[in-house]
Design an enzyme around this catalytic site. Structure first.
Site, PDB file in Angstrom:
ATOM      1  N   HIS A  13       0.841  -1.209   0.000  1.00 28.09           N
ATOM      2  CA  HIS A  13       0.000   0.000   0.000  1.00 28.09           C
ATOM      3  C   HIS A  13       0.872   1.254   0.000  1.00 28.09           C
ATOM      4  O   HIS A  13       0.619   2.200  -0.751  1.00 28.09           O
ATOM      5  CB  HIS A  13      -0.877   0.069   1.258  1.00 28.09           C
ATOM      6  CG  HIS A  13      -1.934  -0.993   1.373  1.00 28.09           C
ATOM      7  ND1 HIS A  13      -2.071  -1.776   2.494  1.00 28.09           N
ATOM      8  CD2 HIS A  13      -2.921  -1.387   0.526  1.00 28.09           C
ATOM      9  CE1 HIS A  13      -3.099  -2.594   2.331  1.00 28.09           C
ATOM     10  NE2 HIS A  13      -3.625  -2.394   1.146  1.00 28.09           N
ATOM     11  N   ARG A  86      -2.128  -5.907  -8.442  1.00 31.18           N
ATOM     12  CA  ARG A  86      -1.079  -6.892  -8.168  1.00 31.18           C
ATOM     13  C   ARG A  86      -0.967  -7.920  -9.277  1.00 31.18           C
ATOM     14  O   ARG A  86       0.095  -8.248  -9.742  1.00 31.18           O
ATOM     15  CB  ARG A  86      -1.363  -7.607  -6.845  1.00 31.18           C
ATOM     16  CG  ARG A  86      -0.977  -6.788  -5.647  1.00 31.18           C
ATOM     17  CD  ARG A  86      -1.620  -7.315  -4.413  1.00 31.18           C
ATOM     18  NE  ARG A  86      -3.056  -7.119  -4.466  1.00 31.18           N
ATOM     19  CZ  ARG A  86      -3.850  -7.200  -3.430  1.00 31.18           C
ATOM     20  NH1 ARG A  86      -3.360  -7.519  -2.261  1.00 31.18           N
ATOM     21  NH2 ARG A  86      -5.139  -6.980  -3.542  1.00 31.18           N
TER      22      ARG A  86
END
Ligand code: ADP
Length: 154
Positions: A13, A86
């Site tokens: 993050h 991702r």
């Protein structure tokens, strides 16, 4: 804005937040409050960990929100949502969400690719590994590591 639940914030993050902060004048990390989802950390704790971990990023601030992301965007005059991708598995859902948000409020979603170093990293996996005594010190900021240790010691 960089929205998410951040339960807890990870280095994956933080990489996305830092790179977003280099692209925009101001970044709001928006922490979703969802009363129906079980969390390890409550909203105050999740916000406090992000605030500590982003202290050196001058144009980043942390806010909480409940309800529609697009309502939060309207309220704060936000035009762009930044999300990290991702793997292909993230894509289907994120595309659907981006298109819904655009249809609701004409807000754009910008996707940043994950740093390969963190492509396997998720909050849920960090919690699972930490719960069983695995070393997550390279995956989360020090403030999160402390709180995880504290929580799991109880
Ligand atoms: P949610 O509660 O919506 O699943 P998270 O708090 O897990 O959200 O993550 C928020 C955002 O951060 C999402 O856009 C997610 O794709 C992105 N993200 C999470 N982990 C990583 C990572 N390791 N690398 C890049 N982006 C990530």
């Amino acid at each position: 804005m960089c929205p998410g639940s951040f339960d807890p914030v990870t280095n994956g993050h933080l990489d996305i937040i830092e790179r977003s902060a280099a692209l925009f004048d101001e970044i709001i990390v928006a922490v979703g409050v969802n009363k129906t989802k079980a969390r390890m950390f409550d909203t105050d704790e999740r916000c406090a960990m992000i605030t500590a971990a982003t202290a050196a990023m001058a144009n980043v601030r942390v806010e909480r929100y409940e309800g529609l992301t697009t309502d939060f965007c309207r309220k704060h005059a936000i035009k762009v949502i930044v999300k990290g991708l991702r793997a292909v598995s993230d894509f289907d859902y994120e595309l659907q969400m981006a298109q819904m948000n655009h249809s609701l409020a004409r807000v754009e979603t910008l996707f940043l690719h994950t740093n390969p170093q963190y492509s396997f990293l998720s909050s849920s996996l960090v919690k699972e590994v930490a719960t069983w005594g695995g070393d997550v010190s390279s995956l989360v900021p020090p403030v999160v590591l402390e709180r995880l240790k504290d929580r799991l010691a109880r």
